[in-house]
Write an enzyme that holds these catalytic residues in place. Sequence first.
Site, PDB file in Angstrom:
ATOM      1  N   HIS A  28      14.172   8.586  -8.460  1.00 20.68           N
ATOM      2  CA  HIS A  28      13.431   7.376  -8.133  1.00 20.68           C
ATOM      3  C   HIS A  28      14.061   6.171  -8.830  1.00 20.68           C
ATOM      4  O   HIS A  28      14.947   6.315  -9.675  1.00 20.68           O
ATOM      5  CB  HIS A  28      11.946   7.518  -8.508  1.00 20.68           C
ATOM      6  CG  HIS A  28      11.701   7.813  -9.946  1.00 20.68           C
ATOM      7  ND1 HIS A  28      11.846   9.074 -10.500  1.00 20.68           N
ATOM      8  CD2 HIS A  28      11.313   7.015 -10.973  1.00 20.68           C
ATOM      9  CE1 HIS A  28      11.560   9.038 -11.784  1.00 20.68           C
ATOM     10  NE2 HIS A  28      11.248   7.797 -12.101  1.00 20.68           N
ATOM     11  N   GLU A  44       4.591  -5.361 -21.076  1.00 24.38           N
ATOM     12  CA  GLU A  44       4.848  -4.565 -22.281  1.00 24.38           C
ATOM     13  C   GLU A  44       4.875  -5.413 -23.547  1.00 24.38           C
ATOM     14  O   GLU A  44       4.332  -5.010 -24.581  1.00 24.38           O
ATOM     15  CB  GLU A  44       6.175  -3.811 -22.158  1.00 24.38           C
ATOM     16  CG  GLU A  44       6.146  -2.660 -21.180  1.00 24.38           C
ATOM     17  CD  GLU A  44       7.284  -1.671 -21.410  1.00 24.38           C
ATOM     18  OE1 GLU A  44       7.759  -1.560 -22.560  1.00 24.38           O
ATOM     19  OE2 GLU A  44       7.683  -1.019 -20.445  1.00 24.38           O
ATOM     20  N   GLU A  97      13.086  13.016 -16.643  1.00 23.15           N
ATOM     21  CA  GLU A  97      13.332  11.703 -16.057  1.00 23.15           C
ATOM     22  C   GLU A  97      14.546  11.847 -15.153  1.00 23.15           C
ATOM     23  O   GLU A  97      15.545  12.479 -15.531  1.00 23.15           O
ATOM     24  CB  GLU A  97      13.590  10.643 -17.126  1.00 23.15           C
ATOM     25  CG  GLU A  97      12.343   9.998 -17.673  1.00 23.15           C
ATOM     26  CD  GLU A  97      11.621   9.082 -16.689  1.00 23.15           C
ATOM     27  OE1 GLU A  97      11.907   9.160 -15.472  1.00 23.15           O
ATOM     28  OE2 GLU A  97      10.760   8.310 -17.131  1.00 23.15           O
ATOM     29  N   HIS A 144       9.475   0.402 -13.518  1.00 26.95           N
ATOM     30  CA  HIS A 144       9.739   0.856 -12.160  1.00 26.95           C
ATOM     31  C   HIS A 144       9.353  -0.248 -11.187  1.00 26.95           C
ATOM     32  O   HIS A 144       8.192  -0.678 -11.204  1.00 26.95           O
ATOM     33  CB  HIS A 144       8.914   2.101 -11.832  1.00 26.95           C
ATOM     34  CG  HIS A 144       9.174   3.265 -12.734  1.00 26.95           C
ATOM     35  ND1 HIS A 144       8.558   3.402 -13.961  1.00 26.95           N
ATOM     36  CD2 HIS A 144       9.967   4.353 -12.579  1.00 26.95           C
ATOM     37  CE1 HIS A 144       8.974   4.531 -14.531  1.00 26.95           C
ATOM     38  NE2 HIS A 144       9.833   5.122 -13.706  1.00 26.95           N
ATOM     39  N   TRP A 198      18.269   7.800 -22.482  1.00 21.29           N
ATOM     40  CA  TRP A 198      18.888   6.798 -21.613  1.00 21.29           C
ATOM     41  C   TRP A 198      19.562   5.695 -22.435  1.00 21.29           C
ATOM     42  O   TRP A 198      20.654   5.250 -22.099  1.00 21.29           O
ATOM     43  CB  TRP A 198      17.885   6.218 -20.618  1.00 21.29           C
ATOM     44  CG  TRP A 198      16.639   5.618 -21.201  1.00 21.29           C
ATOM     45  CD1 TRP A 198      16.438   4.314 -21.558  1.00 21.29           C
ATOM     46  CD2 TRP A 198      15.403   6.295 -21.476  1.00 21.29           C
ATOM     47  NE1 TRP A 198      15.155   4.146 -22.054  1.00 21.29           N
ATOM     48  CE2 TRP A 198      14.509   5.340 -22.010  1.00 21.29           C
ATOM     49  CE3 TRP A 198      14.973   7.610 -21.318  1.00 21.29           C
ATOM     50  CZ2 TRP A 198      13.197   5.654 -22.380  1.00 21.29           C
ATOM     51  CZ3 TRP A 198      13.682   7.937 -21.692  1.00 21.29           C
ATOM     52  CH2 TRP A 198      12.807   6.961 -22.215  1.00 21.29           C
ATOM     53  N   HIS A 224       6.293  12.277 -12.446  1.00 20.24           N
ATOM     54  CA  HIS A 224       7.027  12.761 -13.621  1.00 20.24           C
ATOM     55  C   HIS A 224       6.507  14.139 -14.037  1.00 20.24           C
ATOM     56  O   HIS A 224       5.370  14.276 -14.483  1.00 20.24           O
ATOM     57  CB  HIS A 224       6.887  11.778 -14.786  1.00 20.24           C
ATOM     58  CG  HIS A 224       7.557  10.464 -14.538  1.00 20.24           C
ATOM     59  ND1 HIS A 224       6.903   9.384 -13.999  1.00 20.24           N
ATOM     60  CD2 HIS A 224       8.834  10.066 -14.754  1.00 20.24           C
ATOM     61  CE1 HIS A 224       7.750   8.374 -13.900  1.00 20.24           C
ATOM     62  NE2 HIS A 224       8.922   8.764 -14.349  1.00 20.24           N
ATOM     63  N   GLU A 257      16.480   9.162 -12.689  1.00 25.03           N
ATOM     64  CA  GLU A 257      16.391   7.787 -12.222  1.00 25.03           C
ATOM     65  C   GLU A 257      17.752   7.176 -11.901  1.00 25.03           C
ATOM     66  O   GLU A 257      18.727   7.422 -12.609  1.00 25.03           O
ATOM     67  CB  GLU A 257      15.719   6.908 -13.292  1.00 25.03           C
ATOM     68  CG  GLU A 257      14.303   7.312 -13.612  1.00 25.03           C
ATOM     69  CD  GLU A 257      13.673   6.467 -14.700  1.00 25.03           C
ATOM     70  OE1 GLU A 257      12.435   6.407 -14.744  1.00 25.03           O
ATOM     71  OE2 GLU A 257      14.412   5.869 -15.512  1.00 25.03           O
ATOM     72  N   TYR A 310      20.773   8.453 -14.611  1.00 25.80           N
ATOM     73  CA  TYR A 310      20.703   9.522 -15.606  1.00 25.80           C
ATOM     74  C   TYR A 310      19.591  10.507 -15.257  1.00 25.80           C
ATOM     75  O   TYR A 310      18.684  10.214 -14.480  1.00 25.80           O
ATOM     76  CB  TYR A 310      20.465   8.954 -17.013  1.00 25.80           C
ATOM     77  CG  TYR A 310      19.033   8.550 -17.267  1.00 25.80           C
ATOM     78  CD1 TYR A 310      18.175   9.379 -17.988  1.00 25.80           C
ATOM     79  CD2 TYR A 310      18.525   7.358 -16.756  1.00 25.80           C
ATOM     80  CE1 TYR A 310      16.862   9.022 -18.192  1.00 25.80           C
ATOM     81  CE2 TYR A 310      17.217   6.999 -16.967  1.00 25.80           C
ATOM     82  CZ  TYR A 310      16.389   7.832 -17.682  1.00 25.80           C
ATOM     83  OH  TYR A 310      15.074   7.488 -17.883  1.00 25.80           O
ATOM     84  N   CYS A 368      11.318  -0.941 -20.334  1.00 19.70           N
ATOM     85  CA  CYS A 368      11.728  -0.263 -19.102  1.00 19.70           C
ATOM     86  C   CYS A 368      10.627  -0.428 -18.059  1.00 19.70           C
ATOM     87  O   CYS A 368       9.519  -0.852 -18.382  1.00 19.70           O
ATOM     88  CB  CYS A 368      11.932   1.231 -19.334  1.00 19.70           C
ATOM     89  SG  CYS A 368      13.161   1.650 -20.578  1.00 19.70           S
TER      90      CYS A 368
END
Length: 199
Positions: free
Chosen positions: A50, A105, A132, A87, A178, A43, A134, A122, A85
Amino acid sequence: MRNVSVPDPAAITSGVRTVPEEQVVLLDDAGNTIGQASKAAVHHGDTPLHLAFSCYLFDDAGRVLLTRRALTKQTWPGVWTNSFCGHPAPGEAIIDAVHRRGHQELGASIRDVHCVLPEFRYRARAADGTVENEICPVFCALLDGEIAAAPHEVMDMVWVDWSQARTAAALDWAISPWAQDQIPLLEAADLPRWARPAA
């Protein structure tokens, strides 16, 4: 003079467990996997495309959880957003990543996980220049139990009616870029009954 035995440095460190650096899946423009990279290093001002995901968590009353990202987060610190969110790691099924991040989280178990926007994508630039970029499928899920948010991930959270989430998405400064794009799309999506916005 006393002889002092000095331990072998390799023996000292051999029992120390290191935490592997988190990796993200790099994608080409068609969404095919082309490699992996460190999440911490990927980032920046020219972030490569990604794989990620977003999840909107609902309770049994039909409310959705909005969270405020911790100030220590690398991207969009302190910004209100969807529930959580993440990955997927290389080789990790995205549905497994959703469950993993819900626990990491929010300390939460989740159930009835549905992918409702499988092709969401986005690109957004933060005030500090971080980008970002992604392909980010969007999920809805039900909370199964209690929440115990990790303070290094979440600094605040609130359960809101969908109308309040819609209002936040209409204000550029109120919620992550997002989530601004996702919330209107979710209203038109084929959502599970318990996630459908009230008329």
